[in-house]
Design a protein around this motif. Structure first.
Motif, PDB file in Angstrom:
ATOM      1  N   LYS A 128       0.250  -7.274  10.048  1.00  0.00           N
ATOM      2  CA  LYS A 128      -0.592  -6.349   9.277  1.00  0.00           C
ATOM      3  C   LYS A 128       0.189  -5.913   8.033  1.00  0.00           C
ATOM      4  O   LYS A 128       1.179  -5.199   8.143  1.00  0.00           O
ATOM      5  N   PHE A 154      -0.027  -4.647   3.727  1.00  0.00           N
ATOM      6  CA  PHE A 154      -0.852  -4.156   2.618  1.00  0.00           C
ATOM      7  C   PHE A 154       0.031  -4.019   1.388  1.00  0.00           C
ATOM      8  O   PHE A 154       1.254  -3.948   1.465  1.00  0.00           O
ATOM      9  N   LEU A 156      -5.063  -5.803   1.645  1.00  0.00           N
ATOM     10  CA  LEU A 156      -4.489  -5.803   2.979  1.00  0.00           C
ATOM     11  C   LEU A 156      -4.877  -7.083   3.701  1.00  0.00           C
ATOM     12  O   LEU A 156      -5.910  -7.694   3.410  1.00  0.00           O
ATOM     13  N   VAL A 157      -4.005  -7.509   4.618  1.00  0.00           N
ATOM     14  CA  VAL A 157      -4.265  -8.704   5.416  1.00  0.00           C
ATOM     15  C   VAL A 157      -3.942  -8.417   6.874  1.00  0.00           C
ATOM     16  O   VAL A 157      -3.058  -7.616   7.185  1.00  0.00           O
ATOM     17  N   PHE A 158      -4.694  -9.076   7.752  1.00  0.00           N
ATOM     18  CA  PHE A 158      -4.473  -8.961   9.200  1.00  0.00           C
ATOM     19  C   PHE A 158      -4.535 -10.362   9.788  1.00  0.00           C
ATOM     20  O   PHE A 158      -5.463 -11.127   9.501  1.00  0.00           O
ATOM     21  N   VAL A 176     -10.173  -5.132   9.681  1.00  0.00           N
ATOM     22  CA  VAL A 176     -10.122  -4.989   8.231  1.00  0.00           C
ATOM     23  C   VAL A 176     -11.326  -4.190   7.739  1.00  0.00           C
ATOM     24  O   VAL A 176     -11.208  -3.338   6.843  1.00  0.00           O
ATOM     25  N   HIS A 177     -12.506  -4.428   8.342  1.00  0.00           N
ATOM     26  CA  HIS A 177     -13.704  -3.661   7.983  1.00  0.00           C
ATOM     27  C   HIS A 177     -13.471  -2.174   8.216  1.00  0.00           C
ATOM     28  O   HIS A 177     -13.785  -1.330   7.360  1.00  0.00           O
ATOM     29  N   PHE A 229     -14.092  -8.009   1.292  1.00  0.00           N
ATOM     30  CA  PHE A 229     -13.271  -8.260   2.475  1.00  0.00           C
ATOM     31  C   PHE A 229     -13.958  -9.325   3.318  1.00  0.00           C
ATOM     32  O   PHE A 229     -15.157  -9.572   3.188  1.00  0.00           O
ATOM     33  N   SER A 266      -7.808 -12.174   8.245  1.00  0.00           N
ATOM     34  CA  SER A 266      -8.809 -11.471   7.438  1.00  0.00           C
ATOM     35  C   SER A 266      -8.084 -10.662   6.367  1.00  0.00           C
ATOM     36  O   SER A 266      -6.933 -10.250   6.558  1.00  0.00           O
ATOM     37  N   ALA A 267      -8.789 -10.448   5.254  1.00  0.00           N
ATOM     38  CA  ALA A 267      -8.165  -9.760   4.121  1.00  0.00           C
ATOM     39  C   ALA A 267      -9.187  -8.907   3.399  1.00  0.00           C
ATOM     40  O   ALA A 267     -10.404  -9.096   3.553  1.00  0.00           O
ATOM     41  N   ALA A 268      -8.673  -7.979   2.607  1.00  0.00           N
ATOM     42  CA  ALA A 268      -9.539  -7.105   1.806  1.00  0.00           C
ATOM     43  C   ALA A 268      -8.868  -6.833   0.481  1.00  0.00           C
ATOM     44  O   ALA A 268      -7.637  -6.839   0.373  1.00  0.00           O
TER      45      ALA A 268
END
Length: 456
Positions: free
Chosen positions: A340, A342, A366-368, A379-380, A428, A446-448
Motif C-alpha cells: 500500500k 501513496f 495511491l496503489v494497492f 482504493v474506492h 481510480f 488497483s490505483a487512484a
C-alpha cells in the motif's frame, strides 16, 4: 579532495634530489614505453603491467581509484631526469629510485596539473610547509620551467617560468563595508582594530587612504581570500561570531504555511492513518514510463520534454504519479503483502497560459496490490475517505462516481470522480494487466489519482 579534486586537477610528488640528475623532462609516452620500479615495489613494470597489477581484485590497492584518470589515454604523462630515470607517473605513483628517506637532505617537489591556477596554489602551500624545515628556515630554491614552442602548450608555448611564484597579492576593502557587513558600528569596531584582527588570521593588513580602507597582503597559503567579502569573514572569525550582536529584525512579518502545502500535509496524515506508506519518486521519468507503459499515447501537448537529457530515465517531466509508484512496487517485491503506497506531490503539464509554458499541479496518487484481491474496494474506500476530508459529501451531491474509461485501467473496473459542473477531479480502478506486465508486477493492483489543486 578539495583543491586537487582527487588528483584530477593536481598531483604532487616529492623526491630525493641527490639521487637524480637535472634537468628534468615532462613527457607523454605510450604505456608500453614507460618502464620503472614504482614506489614500494621491487621489480620493474611497464605502465600497462602496473595498471593491471593495481587493478587485481585481491590486492585492494588504494591507488586503484586514480587509474581511470589516465587509463583511456593513448599516452601517459611521465617525468624523467637527465639519465632517463623515471621520477613519477602522475597522477598515479612515484618511482622507487628517488624515494625519500631519513637521510634525505635536498628535496625536489614536482607538481603536475591540468589547471595551472590550482597547481600554483597547491605548490605554494607544499613549499610553505616544507620550507620551515630548511637549513635556513623559510627559504627555497626556485626551478625554471621551459615550455616548448608550439600550439600544444597554448599561451605558455615557448615561455620560461620560474616556479614557485611566491608573489603575495594585495586586496583592499572599505572600513565602512567591513563594519556594516559584520554588524558592528565604528564605536564597537573602530578602523584601527581591524588590522590586528586580520593579523590573528595570518594576514598582513594596514589602513590606507586616511584610514577609510584596509589593504591586506595575502600569504601564499591563503588562496581562498579573493575579494572583499573574504576579508570581512576573517575579521568576523577573529572577532568571534559568538560576540556578534543578534538584533531583532526591524520589520514584522506574519508568516504562515502555504495553503497548498498545508492541504498536502493533511492528506498525507489521512493516508498514513489508512495504512498507506508514503513514497517520494523522481519528478522526471522516461517517455516509456510516462506513456507507453501506461498504454497512453503521447500527443505532444501534455508532457514537458527535457531538451538534453543525460539519461533515458529522465526524458520528460512526469504527467502522473502512478509510474513512480508502480516502479517503486516493482523494486520492492521482497516486502510482505499487501503493498500500500501513496504519494502527494506535483506533476508538470504544458500550459500555454503560464509564463514559462508549463505549470505544476498537486496530485494525490495511491496503489494497492495483493495476491488474493485486486483491492478495488479498498482504493474506492480510500478515495471516498480522502474526499470526505476535503469537505465533499456523496450524500449531498458534492461529487459523483461514474463509470470511466482509461487505457491504464481494466475496462469495466474503472471509475471517475466528477463534480456537479462536470469537471473530472480523479480516477481510480484496477490497473490493466498489460500495464502490470510493463512494470514487472505479478499481483492484481488497483490505483487512484486525485487532483488536489482543485481544492484550493
Amino acid at each position: 579532495r578539495n583543491i586537487a579534486r582527487r588528483r584530477t586537477l593536481v598531483a604532487i610528488g616529492t623526491h630525493d634530489l641527490d639521487t637524480l640528475s637535472p634537468p628534468f623532462s615532462y613527457e607523454a609516452r605510450p604505456p608500453k614505453d614507460i618502464r620503472f620500479v614504482p614506489l614500494a615495489q621491487e621489480r620493474e613494470f611497464d605502465a600497462d603491467e602496473l595498471f593491471a597489477f593495481y587493478n587485481e581484485p585481491s590486492r585492494n590497492s588504494p591507488l586503484k581509484k586514480f587509474l581511470p584518470i589516465i587509463a583511456s589515454s593513448p599516452v601517459y604523462p611521465v617525468l624523467y631526469d637527465a639519465e632517463g630515470r623515471v621520477l613519477s607517473l602522475p597522477p598515479i605513483i612515484n618511482g622507487q629510485h628517488s624515494r625519500m628517506s631519513p637521510d634525505t637532505k635536498n628535496v625536489f617537489i614536482e607538481c603536475t596539473c591540468t589547471d595551472l591556477t590550482k597547481g600554483n596554489q597547491v605548490l605554494n602551500t607544499i613549499v610553505a610547509m616544507f620550507s620551515q624545515y630548511s637549513s635556513t628556515p623559510f627559504t627555497i630554491e626556485p626551478v625554471e620551467v621551459q615550455y616548448p614552442a608550439g600550439d600544444s602548450h597554448g599561451k605558455l608555448g615557448g615561455q620560461l617560468l620560474v616556479t614557485p611564484d611566491l608573489s603575495r597579492p594585495t586586496l583592499t576593502a572599505s572600513v565602512e563595508y567591513i563594519q556594516r557587513t559584520v554588524g558592528l558600528g565604528a564605536a564597537v569596531l573602530p578602523a584601527e582594530d581591524i588590522p590586528p584582527l586580520l593579523k590573528r588570521m595570518m594576514i598582513d593588513a594596514e589602513l590606507v587612504e586616511e584610514g577609510s580602507r584596509v589593504q591586506v597582503t595575502m600569504p601564499i597559503t591563503r588562496p581562498d581570500v579573493m575579494q572583499a567579502c573574504d576579508i570581512v569573514e576573517d575579521v568576523a572569525v577573529a572577532y568571534s561570531f559568538n560576540k556578534l550582536p543578534r538584533p531583532v529584525a526591524p520589520v514584522m512579518c506574519t508568516g504562515a504555511q502555504h495553503p497548498l502545502q498545508r492541504l498536502t500535509e493533511l492528506m498525507r496524515l489521512e493516508m498514513a492513518q489508512m495504512g498507506f506508506t508514503e513514497a517520494l519518486t523522481f519528478a522526471l521519468c522516461s517517455t516509456d514510463d510516462c506513456f507507453d507503459k501506461l498504454r497512453l499515447v503521447d500527443d505532444g501537448s501534455t508532457a514537458v520534454v527535457i531538451s538534453n537529457p543525460k539519461t533515458e530515465d529522465f526524458q520528460v517531466c512526469r504527467t502522473s504519479l502512478l509510474p513512480g509508484l508502480l516502479k517503486t512496487l516493482s523494486k520492492n517485491k521482497s516486502n510482505p503483502l499487501p503493498w500500500k503506497l501513496f504519494e502527494a506531490s506535483d506533476v508538470i503539464l504544458l500550459d500555454s497560459n503560464d509564463d514559462v509554458g508549463a505549470s505544476n499541479h498537486r496530485r494525490l496518487a495511491l496503489v494497492f496490490s495483493d495476491s488474493s484481491t485486486s483491492g478495488f474496494e479498498i482504493v474506492h474506500g480510500a478515495v471516498e475517505r480522502a474526499l470526505a476530508m476535503l469537505g465533499l459529501s456523496l450524500a449531498r451531491g458534492d461529487y459523483a462516481v461514474r463509470r470511466g474509461s482509461d487505457p491504464s485501467f481494466l475496462e469495466g473496473r474503472c471509475a471517475e470522480v466528477v463534480l456537479p459542473t462536470g469537471k473530472k477531479i480523479g480516477v481510480f480502478g484496477t490497473v490493466h494487466p498489460e500495464v502490470l506486465d510493463n512494470f514487472d508486477l505479478e499481483f492484481p493492483t488497483s490505483a487512484a489519482d486525485i487532483d488536489l489543486q482543485h481544492f484550493l
